[in-house]
Design a protein around this motif. Structure first.
Motif, PDB file in Angstrom:
ATOM      1  N   GLU A 156      43.698  30.694  46.857  1.00 45.41           N
ATOM      2  CA  GLU A 156      43.008  31.944  46.504  1.00 45.41           C
ATOM      3  C   GLU A 156      42.954  32.161  44.990  1.00 45.41           C
ATOM      4  N   LEU A 157      43.942  31.648  44.289  1.00 44.69           N
ATOM      5  CA  LEU A 157      43.869  31.684  42.824  1.00 44.69           C
ATOM      6  C   LEU A 157      42.737  30.785  42.343  1.00 44.69           C
ATOM      7  N   LEU A 158      42.651  29.587  42.923  1.00 47.56           N
ATOM      8  CA  LEU A 158      41.629  28.620  42.505  1.00 47.56           C
ATOM      9  C   LEU A 158      40.212  29.141  42.727  1.00 47.56           C
ATOM     10  N   ASN A 159      39.989  29.809  43.879  1.00 49.72           N
ATOM     11  CA  ASN A 159      38.608  30.234  44.185  1.00 49.72           C
ATOM     12  C   ASN A 159      38.344  31.721  43.921  1.00 49.72           C
ATOM     13  N   HIS A 160      39.230  32.354  43.142  1.00 54.61           N
ATOM     14  CA  HIS A 160      39.027  33.739  42.682  1.00 54.61           C
ATOM     15  C   HIS A 160      38.956  34.752  43.818  1.00 54.61           C
ATOM     16  N   THR A 161      39.722  34.534  44.874  1.00 59.76           N
ATOM     17  CA  THR A 161      39.767  35.514  45.972  1.00 59.76           C
ATOM     18  C   THR A 161      41.172  36.116  46.109  1.00 59.76           C
ATOM     19  N   SER A 162      41.919  36.124  45.021  1.00 57.49           N
ATOM     20  CA  SER A 162      43.283  36.672  45.049  1.00 57.49           C
ATOM     21  C   SER A 162      43.291  38.196  44.981  1.00 57.49           C
ATOM     22  N   GLY A 163      42.162  38.778  44.564  1.00 56.18           N
ATOM     23  CA  GLY A 163      42.104  40.230  44.408  1.00 56.18           C
ATOM     24  C   GLY A 163      42.729  40.727  43.121  1.00 56.18           C
ATOM     25  N   ILE A 164      43.012  39.806  42.199  1.00 59.56           N
ATOM     26  CA  ILE A 164      43.664  40.157  40.936  1.00 59.56           C
ATOM     27  C   ILE A 164      42.616  40.315  39.836  1.00 59.56           C
ATOM     28  N   TYR A 165      42.692  41.398  39.104  1.00 59.24           N
ATOM     29  CA  TYR A 165      41.684  41.667  38.078  1.00 59.24           C
ATOM     30  C   TYR A 165      41.843  40.770  36.849  1.00 59.24           C
ATOM     31  N   ASP A 166      40.741  40.649  36.124  1.00 56.10           N
ATOM     32  CA  ASP A 166      40.670  39.776  34.957  1.00 56.10           C
ATOM     33  C   ASP A 166      41.230  40.487  33.728  1.00 56.10           C
ATOM     34  N   PHE A 167      42.312  39.952  33.166  1.00 57.85           N
ATOM     35  CA  PHE A 167      42.899  40.560  31.968  1.00 57.85           C
ATOM     36  C   PHE A 167      41.907  40.580  30.811  1.00 57.85           C
ATOM     37  N   ALA A 168      40.975  39.598  30.790  1.00 54.12           N
ATOM     38  CA  ALA A 168      40.030  39.470  29.675  1.00 54.12           C
ATOM     39  C   ALA A 168      38.994  40.591  29.651  1.00 54.12           C
ATOM     40  N   LYS A 169      38.944  41.409  30.703  1.00 54.92           N
ATOM     41  CA  LYS A 169      38.003  42.537  30.726  1.00 54.92           C
ATOM     42  C   LYS A 169      38.585  43.777  30.055  1.00 54.92           C
ATOM     43  N   ASN A 170      39.835  43.702  29.641  1.00 51.06           N
ATOM     44  CA  ASN A 170      40.471  44.842  28.986  1.00 51.06           C
ATOM     45  C   ASN A 170      39.991  44.924  27.540  1.00 51.06           C
ATOM     46  N   THR A 203      39.208  39.532  48.333  1.00 49.19           N
ATOM     47  CA  THR A 203      38.181  40.150  47.501  1.00 49.19           C
ATOM     48  C   THR A 203      37.827  39.201  46.361  1.00 49.19           C
ATOM     49  N   TYR A 204      36.534  38.867  46.226  1.00 45.52           N
ATOM     50  CA  TYR A 204      36.133  37.959  45.150  1.00 45.52           C
ATOM     51  C   TYR A 204      36.038  38.710  43.832  1.00 45.52           C
ATOM     52  N   ILE A 205      36.855  38.295  42.870  1.00 49.82           N
ATOM     53  CA  ILE A 205      36.790  38.814  41.497  1.00 49.82           C
ATOM     54  C   ILE A 205      36.969  37.619  40.573  1.00 49.82           C
ATOM     55  N   TYR A 206      35.933  37.300  39.797  1.00 50.52           N
ATOM     56  CA  TYR A 206      36.087  36.214  38.822  1.00 50.52           C
ATOM     57  C   TYR A 206      37.120  36.663  37.803  1.00 50.52           C
TER      58      TYR A 206
END
Length: 222
Positions: A156-170, A203-206
């Motif tokens: 899920e980390l590899l395919n961006h379905t971990s549900g974890i938000y992108d730190f780079a959007k801060n 949840t897909y979140i790049y």
């Protein structure tokens, strides 16, 4: 009507000439490409050099490019272009390139290699490999239990379905007073920039955060 015909009589020849020039240019490119590729009199390294120069010329590339190909049959490395269009400095071996998410390619390749070697399990969770992130041993300031799904798997980390938000959007990350871009990144420091609480797994979140976590897992596994 006469004005329209006059306009067409001026524009159409120009358009046709431009189109013909483009076709002629493409044909010349194809001929040069085929000649270089099939010329057995030059080495593989020289072919790579000439082909790169051909593409640089065709697409008028002026920015810095470093090309590296290394395997049992070839050892090629060369720089092209300029580091800056204003000062005209040439790209050299010491030029630093921003590679951004190209690093995800390397991270995923390393992860899959470790999975293939049975060093990492694709179905194991973040908590399994990085339990310290969810305990008092974590060096950052946030309670990551609120921001990282500890049950998210390597897959899920590899395919961006971990549900974890992108730190780079801060947006705080890009504050001009922030020295983060002038110093080596501390992964745990980076995790403090996750701005929003986690979503449900699936949840897909790049998210670049996924690959920071994969990097930490690779580091620990090797």
């Amino acid at each position: 009507m006469k004005k329209l015909l006059l306009l067409l009589s001026i524009v159409l020849p120009i358009f046709t000439n431009c189109k013909n020039s483009e076709i002629e240019s493409n044909e010349n490119f194809d001929l040069q490409y085929a000649y270089i590729l099939n010329n057995e009199a030059i080495s593989k390294e020289e072919k790579l050099n000439k082909l790169t120069e051909l593409f640089v010329e065709k697409y008028n590339i002026k920015t810095a490019i470093s090309v590296s190909v290394q395997n049992e049959n070839i050892n090629f490395y060369k720089n092209y272009g300029l580091t800056s269009l204003s000062d005209k400095n040439a790209c050299t071996d010491k030029t630093l390139h921003y590679i951004y998410s190209i690093s995800k390619t390397f991270t995923s390749a390393l992860t899959l290699t470790l999975i293939e070697q049975n060093i990492v399990d694709i179905n194991k969770t973040v908590e399994y490999y990085l339990p310290e992130l969810f305990s008092e041993k974590y060096l950052g300031t946030k309670d990551l239990n609120l921001y990282i799904n500890k049950d998210a798997t390597i897959k899920e980390l590899l395919n961006h379905t971990s549900g974890i938000y992108d730190f780079a959007k801060n947006s705080k990350l890009y504050n001009t007073s922030n020295s983060i871009f002038s110093e080596p990144w501390n992964p745990e420091y980076i995790l403090d920039y996750i701005e929003y609480p986690k979503e449900k797994i699936g949840t897909y979140i790049y998210s670049s955060t996924n690959y920071i976590l994969l990097g930490l897992i690779i580091q620990k596994a090797t």
